[in-house]
Design an enzyme around this catalytic site. Structure first.
Site, PDB file in Angstrom:
ATOM      1  N   ALA A  20      -9.060   1.865 -19.055  1.00 34.38           N
ATOM      2  CA  ALA A  20      -8.008   1.431 -18.143  1.00 34.38           C
ATOM      3  C   ALA A  20      -7.693   2.636 -17.261  1.00 34.38           C
ATOM      4  O   ALA A  20      -7.368   3.708 -17.778  1.00 34.38           O
ATOM      5  CB  ALA A  20      -6.772   0.988 -18.930  1.00 34.38           C
ATOM      6  N   GLY A  49     -19.194   3.532 -17.299  1.00 31.95           N
ATOM      7  CA  GLY A  49     -20.064   2.448 -17.711  1.00 31.95           C
ATOM      8  C   GLY A  49     -19.639   1.109 -17.123  1.00 31.95           C
ATOM      9  O   GLY A  49     -20.449   0.378 -16.548  1.00 31.95           O
ATOM     10  N   ASN A  51     -17.682   0.558 -14.541  1.00 30.14           N
ATOM     11  CA  ASN A  51     -17.815   0.565 -13.083  1.00 30.14           C
ATOM     12  C   ASN A  51     -19.258   0.301 -12.657  1.00 30.14           C
ATOM     13  O   ASN A  51     -19.516  -0.439 -11.707  1.00 30.14           O
ATOM     14  CB  ASN A  51     -17.360   1.909 -12.513  1.00 30.14           C
ATOM     15  CG  ASN A  51     -15.867   2.110 -12.584  1.00 30.14           C
ATOM     16  OD1 ASN A  51     -15.103   1.170 -12.719  1.00 30.14           O
ATOM     17  ND2 ASN A  51     -15.443   3.354 -12.510  1.00 30.14           N
ATOM     18  N   ALA A 231     -21.922  14.463   1.830  1.00 33.79           N
ATOM     19  CA  ALA A 231     -22.146  14.316   3.267  1.00 33.79           C
ATOM     20  C   ALA A 231     -23.546  14.739   3.713  1.00 33.79           C
ATOM     21  O   ALA A 231     -23.938  14.500   4.861  1.00 33.79           O
ATOM     22  CB  ALA A 231     -21.099  15.109   4.043  1.00 33.79           C
ATOM     23  N   ASP A 254     -10.794   7.246  -0.819  1.00 32.80           N
ATOM     24  CA  ASP A 254     -10.740   7.600  -2.245  1.00 32.80           C
ATOM     25  C   ASP A 254     -12.170   7.639  -2.756  1.00 32.80           C
ATOM     26  O   ASP A 254     -12.883   6.641  -2.694  1.00 32.80           O
ATOM     27  CB  ASP A 254      -9.910   6.555  -2.998  1.00 32.80           C
ATOM     28  CG  ASP A 254      -9.854   6.793  -4.509  1.00 32.80           C
ATOM     29  OD1 ASP A 254     -10.320   7.856  -4.964  1.00 32.80           O
ATOM     30  OD2 ASP A 254      -9.348   5.910  -5.221  1.00 32.80           O
ATOM     31  N   ALA A 257     -15.321   6.391  -8.123  1.00 32.85           N
ATOM     32  CA  ALA A 257     -16.322   5.345  -8.394  1.00 32.85           C
ATOM     33  C   ALA A 257     -17.447   5.281  -7.376  1.00 32.85           C
ATOM     34  O   ALA A 257     -18.320   4.416  -7.483  1.00 32.85           O
ATOM     35  CB  ALA A 257     -15.674   3.962  -8.529  1.00 32.85           C
ATOM     36  N   ALA A 258     -17.495   6.196  -6.410  1.00 29.86           N
ATOM     37  CA  ALA A 258     -18.609   6.185  -5.463  1.00 29.86           C
ATOM     38  C   ALA A 258     -19.934   6.387  -6.188  1.00 29.86           C
ATOM     39  O   ALA A 258     -20.931   5.708  -5.913  1.00 29.86           O
ATOM     40  CB  ALA A 258     -18.412   7.261  -4.403  1.00 29.86           C
ATOM     41  N   GLY A 259     -19.956   7.329  -7.145  1.00 26.90           N
ATOM     42  CA  GLY A 259     -21.172   7.569  -7.906  1.00 26.90           C
ATOM     43  C   GLY A 259     -21.558   6.390  -8.774  1.00 26.90           C
ATOM     44  O   GLY A 259     -22.744   6.134  -9.018  1.00 26.90           O
ATOM     45  N   ASP A 260     -20.563   5.637  -9.238  1.00 27.28           N
ATOM     46  CA  ASP A 260     -20.839   4.465 -10.064  1.00 27.28           C
ATOM     47  C   ASP A 260     -21.421   3.328  -9.226  1.00 27.28           C
ATOM     48  O   ASP A 260     -22.329   2.616  -9.677  1.00 27.28           O
ATOM     49  CB  ASP A 260     -19.567   4.005 -10.771  1.00 27.28           C
ATOM     50  CG  ASP A 260     -19.009   5.080 -11.686  1.00 27.28           C
ATOM     51  OD1 ASP A 260     -19.807   5.877 -12.209  1.00 27.28           O
ATOM     52  OD2 ASP A 260     -17.775   5.127 -11.859  1.00 27.28           O
ATOM     53  N   GLY A 295      -9.065   3.010  -5.381  1.00 26.85           N
ATOM     54  CA  GLY A 295      -9.275   2.487  -6.729  1.00 26.85           C
ATOM     55  C   GLY A 295     -10.730   2.547  -7.132  1.00 26.85           C
ATOM     56  O   GLY A 295     -11.626   2.844  -6.337  1.00 26.85           O
TER      57      GLY A 295
END
Length: 314
Positions: A20, A49, A51, A231, A254, A257-260, A295
């Site tokens: 959470a 995981g 994400n 970048a 934000d 979670a970009a890598g996810d 988020g």
């Protein structure tokens, strides 16, 4: 690396963490001992995981998740979030006690820091992993895993994936030393520049140093390294050479979670038979779109939006 079979072995399985996510947004991060007033607060599904499972599900893959959730008030938040993304939860185990929690702080420049408390994630075990992977192997060609689960399990997860003929992708976050034998069971490792620096001992600042770090992973048994440079794009290193896949610049809100998103879309593309370079291009677009929203799981894009974004930048 494993390839999809004619019988449709094109599923993706994620073995990993679920949390959470408690996120605060403020103009800047507080100094040590300081209290500041924030601008916003969110509570939502997260964990590397989960994400990645949501990302793969939204990318259109037949997606399964293997992990543990608590029986507390966050249980339904987790189950509903994964189910809404179309993720198969046959192998999500509910255990007594609290669900994992991540405390995320995001500043006005879109940078973040995170404290992740594993809690229920620590209950993942080899029996659960074996049962899940054995059941999924006939329909699944790609396995994604990370390092938010107990480190002792990483060797088991990757070895079982290799044994079952899956393409094994490791997102080595949070970066931690791994036993030498683990690397030989990994087809693709996807560190960012910080993680690549920690693991290889080579300071990664640009494409040239990323290639050097990528060679370190190959020398230790990994088939391919994809090092993300924010970048500066992504450096793809294989035995055939190095390729720089250019970035897709956007205005970041934000970076959580970009890598996810990147990992989930990479796995989906490979499960569908794409080349590694083409899969990285799709993953780059997914990661770029993710940073334009706040988020973790809510920012993970759907496939139609990623395809449209790529088309607009062609």
């Amino acid at each position: 690396m494993a390839t999809p079979s004619p019988e449709g072995r094109n599923g993706v399985v994620i073995v990993g963490s679920v949390t959470a996510d408690v996120t605060t947004f403020s103009q800047r991060l507080p100094a040590r001992g300081e209290t500041i007033l924030g601008d916003q607060f969110t509570l939502m599904l997260g964990g590397k995981g989960a994400n990645q499972a949501v990302a793969a599900g939204r990318a259109g893959a037949r997606t399964s998740f293997v992990g543990c959730v608590g029986d507390d008030l966050f249980h339904d938040l987790v189950v509903d979030g994964l189910t809404d993304a179309g993720v198969d939860l046959t192998h999500l185990r509910t255990v007594p006690g609290p669900t994992g929690v991540a405390h995320i702080r995001v500043d006005a420049s879109a940078q973040n820091d995170i404290v992740m408390v594993p809690l229920a994630n620590a209950e993942l075990n080899t029996a659960q992993i074996d049962e899940a992977l054995d059941a999924l192997a006939p329909s699944t060609s790609v396995l994604l895993t990370q390092l938010e689960t107990p480190s002792a399990l990483t060797a088991h997860i990757t070895a079982r994936g290799r044994e079952l003929g899956m393409t094994v992708i490791l997102d080595p976050a949070p970066a931690a030393p791994l036993p030498a034998e683990v690397w030989a069971n990994i087809d693709i490792v996807t560190p960012n520049e910080t993680e690549a620096s920690v693991l290889s001992g080579i300071e990664v600042t640009d494409a040239a140093t990323a290639e050097q770090a990528g060679r370190w992973f190959l020398d230790h048994g990994v088939a391919a390294a994809v090092i993300t440079l924010a970048a500066q794009g992504s450096c793809v290193v294989t035995a055939d050479g190095a390729t720089l896949v250019p970035p897709l610049p956007v205005e970041a809100v934000d970076t959580t979670a970009a890598g996810d998103a990147y990992a989930g879309y990479l796995g989906t593309a490979l499960a569908n038979g794409a080349s590694l370079t083409d899969a990285v291009r799709l993953a780059t677009a997914a990661g770029a779109l993710t940073v334009t929203k706040q988020g973790a799981s809510p920012s993970l894009p759907v496939r139609a939006d990623v395809d449209a974004f790529l088309a607009s930048r062609a």
